[in-house]
Design an enzyme around this catalytic site. Structure first.
Site, PDB file in Angstrom:
ATOM      1  N   ALA A  23       0.803  -1.219   0.000  1.00  0.00           N
ATOM      2  CA  ALA A  23       0.000   0.000   0.000  1.00  0.00           C
ATOM      3  C   ALA A  23       0.843   1.280   0.000  1.00  0.00           C
ATOM      4  O   ALA A  23       0.413   2.306  -0.524  1.00  0.00           O
ATOM      5  CB  ALA A  23      -0.936  -0.016   1.210  1.00  0.00           C
ATOM      6  N   GLN A 102       0.580  -6.210  -3.518  1.00  0.00           N
ATOM      7  CA  GLN A 102      -0.549  -6.509  -2.625  1.00  0.00           C
ATOM      8  C   GLN A 102      -1.662  -5.495  -2.867  1.00  0.00           C
ATOM      9  O   GLN A 102      -2.716  -5.582  -2.257  1.00  0.00           O
ATOM     10  CB  GLN A 102      -0.084  -6.409  -1.168  1.00  0.00           C
ATOM     11  CG  GLN A 102       0.988  -7.419  -0.819  1.00  0.00           C
ATOM     12  CD  GLN A 102       1.678  -7.071   0.494  1.00  0.00           C
ATOM     13  OE1 GLN A 102       1.184  -7.385   1.557  1.00  0.00           O
ATOM     14  NE2 GLN A 102       2.823  -6.421   0.420  1.00  0.00           N
ATOM     15  N   ILE A 104      -4.623  -3.257  -4.738  1.00  0.00           N
ATOM     16  CA  ILE A 104      -5.793  -3.649  -5.523  1.00  0.00           C
ATOM     17  C   ILE A 104      -6.266  -2.476  -6.381  1.00  0.00           C
ATOM     18  O   ILE A 104      -7.351  -2.496  -6.928  1.00  0.00           O
ATOM     19  CB  ILE A 104      -6.931  -4.107  -4.569  1.00  0.00           C
ATOM     20  CG1 ILE A 104      -7.258  -3.013  -3.524  1.00  0.00           C
ATOM     21  CG2 ILE A 104      -6.551  -5.401  -3.859  1.00  0.00           C
ATOM     22  CD1 ILE A 104      -8.427  -3.374  -2.602  1.00  0.00           C
ATOM     23  N   HIS A 120      -3.673  -9.747  -4.245  1.00  0.00           N
ATOM     24  CA  HIS A 120      -4.948  -9.544  -3.549  1.00  0.00           C
ATOM     25  C   HIS A 120      -6.080  -9.104  -4.477  1.00  0.00           C
ATOM     26  O   HIS A 120      -7.089  -8.582  -4.022  1.00  0.00           O
ATOM     27  CB  HIS A 120      -4.757  -8.546  -2.397  1.00  0.00           C
ATOM     28  CG  HIS A 120      -3.831  -9.065  -1.330  1.00  0.00           C
ATOM     29  ND1 HIS A 120      -3.153  -8.259  -0.456  1.00  0.00           N
ATOM     30  CD2 HIS A 120      -3.472 -10.337  -1.011  1.00  0.00           C
ATOM     31  CE1 HIS A 120      -2.419  -9.005   0.363  1.00  0.00           C
ATOM     32  NE2 HIS A 120      -2.585 -10.274   0.033  1.00  0.00           N
ATOM     33  N   CYS A 128     -20.608 -10.932 -11.115  1.00  0.00           N
ATOM     34  CA  CYS A 128     -21.878 -11.400 -10.579  1.00  0.00           C
ATOM     35  C   CYS A 128     -21.654 -12.822 -10.069  1.00  0.00           C
ATOM     36  O   CYS A 128     -21.108 -13.664 -10.770  1.00  0.00           O
ATOM     37  CB  CYS A 128     -22.952 -11.383 -11.666  1.00  0.00           C
ATOM     38  SG  CYS A 128     -24.462 -12.213 -11.108  1.00  0.00           S
ATOM     39  N   CYS A 149     -26.453  -7.480  -9.991  1.00  0.00           N
ATOM     40  CA  CYS A 149     -26.231  -7.635 -11.428  1.00  0.00           C
ATOM     41  C   CYS A 149     -27.428  -7.061 -12.212  1.00  0.00           C
ATOM     42  O   CYS A 149     -28.580  -7.375 -11.892  1.00  0.00           O
ATOM     43  CB  CYS A 149     -26.066  -9.116 -11.722  1.00  0.00           C
ATOM     44  SG  CYS A 149     -25.911  -9.501 -13.458  1.00  0.00           S
ATOM     45  N   THR A 190       5.695  -1.730   1.930  1.00  0.00           N
ATOM     46  CA  THR A 190       4.856  -2.732   2.599  1.00  0.00           C
ATOM     47  C   THR A 190       5.365  -2.947   4.024  1.00  0.00           C
ATOM     48  O   THR A 190       6.575  -2.955   4.265  1.00  0.00           O
ATOM     49  CB  THR A 190       4.813  -4.078   1.841  1.00  0.00           C
ATOM     50  OG1 THR A 190       4.185  -5.060   2.670  1.00  0.00           O
ATOM     51  CG2 THR A 190       6.175  -4.574   1.410  1.00  0.00           C
ATOM     52  N   SER A 191       4.425  -3.124   4.943  1.00  0.00           N
ATOM     53  CA  SER A 191       4.795  -3.355   6.336  1.00  0.00           C
ATOM     54  C   SER A 191       5.265  -4.800   6.541  1.00  0.00           C
ATOM     55  O   SER A 191       5.730  -5.140   7.619  1.00  0.00           O
ATOM     56  CB  SER A 191       3.590  -3.076   7.233  1.00  0.00           C
ATOM     57  OG  SER A 191       2.525  -3.931   6.870  1.00  0.00           O
TER      58      SER A 191
HETATM   59  P1  NAD Z   1       0.457  -1.439   5.184  1.00  0.00           P
HETATM   60  O1  NAD Z   1      -0.495  -0.306   5.313  1.00  0.00           O
HETATM   61  O2  NAD Z   1       0.425  -2.507   6.194  1.00  0.00           O
HETATM   62  O3  NAD Z   1       1.934  -0.854   5.177  1.00  0.00           O
HETATM   63  C1  NAD Z   1       2.322   0.186   4.341  1.00  0.00           C
HETATM   64  C2  NAD Z   1       3.814   0.357   4.520  1.00  0.00           C
HETATM   65  O4  NAD Z   1       4.274   1.297   3.565  1.00  0.00           O
HETATM   66  C3  NAD Z   1       4.202   0.870   5.902  1.00  0.00           C
HETATM   67  O5  NAD Z   1       5.291   0.091   6.348  1.00  0.00           O
HETATM   68  C4  NAD Z   1       4.622   2.335   5.641  1.00  0.00           C
HETATM   69  O6  NAD Z   1       5.678   2.720   6.476  1.00  0.00           O
HETATM   70  C5  NAD Z   1       5.083   2.264   4.210  1.00  0.00           C
HETATM   71  N1  NAD Z   1       4.918   3.483   3.415  1.00  0.00           N
HETATM   72  C6  NAD Z   1       3.861   4.335   3.391  1.00  0.00           C
HETATM   73  N2  NAD Z   1       4.042   5.289   2.464  1.00  0.00           N
HETATM   74  C7  NAD Z   1       5.256   5.037   1.898  1.00  0.00           C
HETATM   75  C8  NAD Z   1       6.013   5.663   0.874  1.00  0.00           C
HETATM   76  N3  NAD Z   1       5.578   6.758   0.232  1.00  0.00           N
HETATM   77  N4  NAD Z   1       7.213   5.138   0.544  1.00  0.00           N
HETATM   78  C9  NAD Z   1       7.704   4.043   1.192  1.00  0.00           C
HETATM   79  N5  NAD Z   1       7.029   3.400   2.162  1.00  0.00           N
HETATM   80  C10 NAD Z   1       5.826   3.898   2.511  1.00  0.00           C
HETATM   81  O7  NAD Z   1       0.311  -2.007   3.711  1.00  0.00           O
HETATM   82  P2  NAD Z   1       0.606  -3.472   3.140  1.00  0.00           P
HETATM   83  O8  NAD Z   1       1.865  -4.009   3.704  1.00  0.00           O
HETATM   84  O9  NAD Z   1       0.441  -3.387   1.680  1.00  0.00           O
HETATM   85  O10 NAD Z   1      -0.576  -4.376   3.745  1.00  0.00           O
HETATM   86  C11 NAD Z   1      -1.885  -3.907   3.841  1.00  0.00           C
HETATM   87  C12 NAD Z   1      -2.936  -4.611   2.981  1.00  0.00           C
HETATM   88  O11 NAD Z   1      -3.858  -3.584   2.610  1.00  0.00           O
HETATM   89  C13 NAD Z   1      -2.483  -5.209   1.705  1.00  0.00           C
HETATM   90  O12 NAD Z   1      -3.012  -6.476   1.683  1.00  0.00           O
HETATM   91  C14 NAD Z   1      -3.136  -4.383   0.581  1.00  0.00           C
HETATM   92  O13 NAD Z   1      -3.820  -5.258  -0.299  1.00  0.00           O
HETATM   93  C15 NAD Z   1      -4.215  -3.580   1.257  1.00  0.00           C
HETATM   94  N6  NAD Z   1      -4.317  -2.162   0.845  1.00  0.00           N
HETATM   95  C16 NAD Z   1      -4.199  -1.816  -0.461  1.00  0.00           C
HETATM   96  C17 NAD Z   1      -4.272  -0.492  -0.851  1.00  0.00           C
HETATM   97  C18 NAD Z   1      -4.123  -0.143  -2.321  1.00  0.00           C
HETATM   98  O14 NAD Z   1      -4.486  -0.943  -3.179  1.00  0.00           O
HETATM   99  N7  NAD Z   1      -3.559   1.025  -2.642  1.00  0.00           N
HETATM  100  C19 NAD Z   1      -4.450   0.511   0.116  1.00  0.00           C
HETATM  101  C20 NAD Z   1      -4.587   0.124   1.464  1.00  0.00           C
HETATM  102  C21 NAD Z   1      -4.510  -1.225   1.808  1.00  0.00           C
END
Ligand code: NAD
Length: 240
Positions: A23, A102, A104, A120, A128, A149, A190-191
């Site tokens: 994210a 990850q 979407i 994801h 549908c 639908c 990603t965290s």
């Molecule tokens: P997370 O929210 O758990 O972690 C986001 C990580 O990104 C954090 O560690 C944060 O420190 C870091 N971060 C934030 N902005 C940043 C930047 N500009 N540059 C570098 N690092 C940055 O997200 P995750 O690990 O992807 O897990 C959360 C779940 O939520 C995933 O399964 C995902 O599918 C979903 N999600 C997706 C979206 C999307 O599609 N954009 C948005 C929110 C959540």
């Protein structure tokens, strides 16, 4: 900065880079993540996002699921940022093999990336549950309550993997293959807290694992290079 110099040298020399992100890759496009200070965990909701976006919550409380989903997950006006654009350019230049995400939101494809493995799913595909008719994300956004639908009246569900649901086998296997054969693995935004996706790091066999994040992660000690910063700003320093 020494790490940055090393990173740029590795990128210049390689034609087998794989990117794995989350994210944080889209926060610079204005889409909130879950765990940052501005993330969805720190906003006022009756339940944490992972509860609302779970399979059991969806079954029990579909209208509330869609209220959150429309407001927080359907950011349809967001545009790709510098990170999405650089990854697409690296692929076009023959240096990057795949983006594993990850997310979407479909922003990698919007930036021009071709080989995108969406662990994801995507908000852009909605089916549908009765007749399998495909709908776009605007259809969900413009619907009210639980989307149905227009052909058969069945429930329309986003092709998004909810918590408690399994990941697509083919996407997972393909991701493992790319990571296992990668020369450089860049993990960014990603965290590394959401499984099984976070476990993909275990399949990397090389010695050029680069972690780019604005904060620390539980896997920082596994990185050969750790770059603290915004991913768009970091990747824009690559010269092609
Ligand atoms: P997370 O929210 O758990 O972690 C986001 C990580 O990104 C954090 O560690 C944060 O420190 C870091 N971060 C934030 N902005 C940043 C930047 N500009 N540059 C570098 N690092 C940055 O997200 P995750 O690990 O992807 O897990 C959360 C779940 O939520 C995933 O399964 C995902 O599918 C979903 N999600 C997706 C979206 C999307 O599609 N954009 C948005 C929110 C959540």
């Amino acid at each position: 900065m020494e790490q940055m110099q090393q990173f740029l040298e590795w990128i210049e020399e390689s034609d087998n880079i794989v990117f794995f992100g989350g994210a944080g890759v889209s926060t610079e496009s204005g889409i909130p993540d879950f765990r940052s200070v501005d993330g969805l965990y720190n906003q006022e909701y009756d339940y944490p996002p992972e509860t609302i976006l779970s399979h059991s919550f969806y079954l029990k409380n579909e209208p509330e699921f869609y209220r959150f989903y429309r407001k927080k997950m359907l950011c349809l006006d967001a545009k790709p940022n510098a990170a999405h654009r650089m990854l697409a350019k690296l692929e076009e230049a023959g240096k990057l093999k795949a983006v594993i995400t990850q997310n979407i939101d479909g922003l990698h494809q919007a930036a021009g990336s071709k080989e995108v493995l969406e662990l994801h799913g995507s908000v852009h595909r909605n089916y549908c549950q009765r007749c399998q008719k495909l709908f776009d994300a605007r259809y969900i956004l413009n619907s009210e309550g639980c989307p149905t639908c227009d052909a058969c009246g069945g429930d329309v569900k986003p092709d998004v993997v909810l918590y408690e649901e399994g990941l697509d086998d083919y996407t997972m296997r393909k991701s493992i293959q790319y990571i296992a054969n990668a020369d450089i693995l860049i993990i960014g935004g990603t965290s590394l807290a959401v499984y099984p996706a976070a476990g993909l790091i275990d399949y990397y066999r090389g010695n050029k694992l680069v972690l780019i994040n604005t904060s620390t992660t539980p896997m920082d000690s596994r990185a050969n290079l750790r770059i603290e910063g915004k991913i768009g700003e970091v990747l824009s320093q690559i010269k092609l």
